[in-house]
Design a protein around this motif. Structure first.
Motif, PDB file in Angstrom:
ATOM      1  N   SER A 155     -19.873  69.179  57.709  1.00 13.71           N
ATOM      2  CA  SER A 155     -19.686  70.484  58.345  1.00 13.71           C
ATOM      3  C   SER A 155     -20.381  71.592  57.562  1.00 13.71           C
ATOM      4  N   LEU A 156     -20.456  71.443  56.240  1.00 14.00           N
ATOM      5  CA  LEU A 156     -21.190  72.418  55.424  1.00 14.00           C
ATOM      6  C   LEU A 156     -22.698  72.192  55.537  1.00 14.00           C
ATOM      7  N   LEU A 157     -23.130  70.933  55.571  1.00 11.05           N
ATOM      8  CA  LEU A 157     -24.559  70.638  55.718  1.00 11.05           C
ATOM      9  C   LEU A 157     -25.120  71.246  57.000  1.00 11.05           C
ATOM     10  N   VAL A 158     -24.368  71.145  58.088  1.00  5.53           N
ATOM     11  CA  VAL A 158     -24.832  71.720  59.356  1.00  5.53           C
ATOM     12  C   VAL A 158     -25.088  73.213  59.200  1.00  5.53           C
ATOM     13  N   GLN A 159     -24.134  73.926  58.617  1.00  5.60           N
ATOM     14  CA  GLN A 159     -24.255  75.376  58.483  1.00  5.60           C
ATOM     15  C   GLN A 159     -25.368  75.775  57.520  1.00  5.60           C
ATOM     16  N   VAL A 160     -25.462  75.082  56.397  1.00  2.00           N
ATOM     17  CA  VAL A 160     -26.466  75.435  55.394  1.00  2.00           C
ATOM     18  C   VAL A 160     -27.867  75.111  55.909  1.00  2.00           C
ATOM     19  N   LYS A 162     -28.933  75.261  58.950  1.00  2.00           N
ATOM     20  CA  LYS A 162     -29.323  76.343  59.847  1.00  2.00           C
ATOM     21  C   LYS A 162     -29.711  77.588  59.068  1.00  2.00           C
ATOM     22  N   ARG A 163     -28.962  77.885  58.001  1.00  2.00           N
ATOM     23  CA  ARG A 163     -29.287  79.047  57.172  1.00  2.00           C
ATOM     24  C   ARG A 163     -30.650  78.890  56.506  1.00  2.00           C
ATOM     25  N   MET A 164     -31.037  77.660  56.197  1.00  3.15           N
ATOM     26  CA  MET A 164     -32.314  77.405  55.531  1.00  3.15           C
ATOM     27  C   MET A 164     -33.485  77.361  56.504  1.00  3.15           C
ATOM     28  N   ALA A 279     -23.452  77.098  39.712  1.00  3.68           N
ATOM     29  CA  ALA A 279     -24.058  78.211  40.447  1.00  3.68           C
ATOM     30  C   ALA A 279     -23.940  77.992  41.952  1.00  3.68           C
ATOM     31  N   ALA A 280     -24.084  76.730  42.402  1.00  2.00           N
ATOM     32  CA  ALA A 280     -23.966  76.437  43.834  1.00  2.00           C
ATOM     33  C   ALA A 280     -22.543  76.694  44.323  1.00  2.00           C
ATOM     34  N   LEU A 281     -21.552  76.354  43.513  1.00  2.00           N
ATOM     35  CA  LEU A 281     -20.161  76.628  43.896  1.00  2.00           C
ATOM     36  C   LEU A 281     -19.911  78.128  43.953  1.00  2.00           C
ATOM     37  N   ARG A 282     -20.438  78.857  42.983  1.00  3.49           N
ATOM     38  CA  ARG A 282     -20.284  80.314  42.981  1.00  3.49           C
ATOM     39  C   ARG A 282     -20.950  80.916  44.222  1.00  3.49           C
ATOM     40  N   GLU A 283     -22.132  80.417  44.575  1.00  2.00           N
ATOM     41  CA  GLU A 283     -22.831  80.895  45.770  1.00  2.00           C
ATOM     42  C   GLU A 283     -22.007  80.622  47.028  1.00  2.00           C
ATOM     43  N   GLU A 289     -16.735  84.397  51.307  1.00  2.00           N
ATOM     44  CA  GLU A 289     -16.197  85.753  51.228  1.00  2.00           C
ATOM     45  C   GLU A 289     -16.870  86.669  52.242  1.00  2.00           C
ATOM     46  N   ARG A 290     -18.173  86.496  52.448  1.00  2.00           N
ATOM     47  CA  ARG A 290     -18.938  87.343  53.369  1.00  2.00           C
ATOM     48  C   ARG A 290     -18.861  86.869  54.818  1.00  2.00           C
ATOM     49  N   GLY A 291     -18.179  85.763  55.061  1.00  2.00           N
ATOM     50  CA  GLY A 291     -18.089  85.233  56.414  1.00  2.00           C
ATOM     51  C   GLY A 291     -19.334  84.507  56.858  1.00  2.00           C
ATOM     52  N   GLN A 292     -20.190  84.100  55.926  1.00  2.00           N
ATOM     53  CA  GLN A 292     -21.449  83.441  56.259  1.00  2.00           C
ATOM     54  C   GLN A 292     -21.378  81.920  56.128  1.00  2.00           C
ATOM     55  N   LEU A 293     -20.251  81.406  55.676  1.00  2.00           N
ATOM     56  CA  LEU A 293     -20.042  79.969  55.563  1.00  2.00           C
ATOM     57  C   LEU A 293     -18.572  79.708  55.879  1.00  2.00           C
TER      58      LEU A 293
END
Length: 327
Positions: A155-160, A162-164, A279-283, A289-293
């Motif tokens: 579910s995270l791979l799908v969203q990321v 698309k973002r990429m 760093a990836a976890l922090r991102e 937090e921003r509603g982007q994931l």
């Protein structure tokens, strides 16, 4: 304190709720009052004794914990008692009311992010972010196939993806009930992995070309079958513990890899250097937090029902992340 302990390798029934002594944080460590823990497929394989490196029996399993710092050890700075945090526990111990974690692997949780959302991320988010960037080397305009797209990583791979800037994201689902979720997360198409012709479905979704990137999260004959879904010069990315078991390649399949100029890449987040993983976890926390994931929280179970959670995950009847709520 209350904790789930594994007394011997085997089935879910070997997980028992015990009273154990309260742990004390040592040098550079914090103790967390746990409110949510994460369950992963690696927990299942370790419970069965199929993965090396388990602590001596009996032990408290669980690699991910979210909660509030309630004690700190010497030399800890910036994480005072009362701080909301999420952490990876190298020594395990998350399925308990309290757990000890290195301060170095512990991050503050933004106010807008819940404990349940945060605990969806430590293992899965770095896998999704770094798996696409470093494992797949996904480029803008490429197509990607993601198996188990309704699961914690998928579910995270799908969203990321698309973002990429992926031109086409195809999600694999084993049940009709999961199709709507995967589409809502951004998949351009879905395929039914319960059917033997799912690789041909991927090719149909990419106008006969196959996907530029195909992720594989299982062993046995699944990697070989996945080659049928892969484009010319495509990259097959093997990830997850299950990809280690029983994988076989035929002479014909290897001949096809050579003729099609394809590549097979292994990807394991836990062997990468610590800093990019952290760093990836922090991102990921910032994106949530921003509603982007959107972390997808599937079933939740109380601490005393960890064995039932193992069973549900093994049956693949869950979506998103399986979360253990610790009262």
């Amino acid at each position: 304190m209350k904790a789930i302990r594994l007394h011997q390798f085997g089935g879910p029934q070997e997980l028992r709720l015990d009273d154990v002594p309260m742990p004390k944080p040592g040098e550079g460590e914090v103790r967390i009052r746990v409110y949510a823990s994460g369950l992963n497929f690696t927990d299942l394989a370790q419970r069965e004794g199929r993965l090396p490196g388990a602590p001596p029996l009996p032990f408290i399993p669980g690699l991910e914990a979210a909660g509030v710092v309630d004690a700190v050890g010497p030399s800890v700075e910036g994480l005072a008692p009362g701080t909301r945090v999420v952490a990876i526990l190298p020594g395990q111990g998350a399925f308990a009311t309290h757990a000890v974690a290195p301060a170095a692997t512990t991050l503050r949780i933004p106010d807008a992010v819940s404990f349940e959302q945060a605990v969806c991320l430590p293992a899965q988010a770095p896998t999704a972010l770094l798996g696409l960037r470093e494992g797949a080397r996904l480029r803008e305009g490429e197509s990607v196939y993601i198996p188990s797209a309704a699961g914690g990583v998928g579910s995270l791979l799908v969203q990321v993806a698309k973002r990429m800037g992926a031109s086409r994201v195809i999600g694999g689902v084993s049940r009709e009930s999961k199709r709507a979720l995967v589409s809502r997360l951004g998949a351009d198409a879905t395929v039914d992995t319960s059917r033997a012709d799912w690789p041909e479905q991927v090719r149909e979704a990419t106008r006969g070309l196959g996907a530029d990137v195909v992720f594989v999260a299982g062993g046995g004959d699944i990697p070989g079958q996945s080659l049928r879904a892969l484009a010319f010069r495509g990259r097959l990315v093997l990830y997850g513990a299950e990809s280690m078991f029983g994988t076989q390649w035929s002479i014909e399949q290897m001949a096809g890899v050579l003729a099609q100029n394809q590549s097979i890449t292994g990807f394991a987040t836990f062997t990468l250097p610590f800093e990019p993983r952290h760093a990836a976890l922090r991102e990921a926390l910032t994106l949530v937090e921003r509603g982007q994931l959107q972390p997808v929280i599937g079933q939740t179970f109380p601490l005393e029902a960890v064995a039932q959670a193992h069973q549900a995950l093994a049956e693949r009847s869950t979506t998103g992340k399986v979360v253990i709520r610790v009262e």
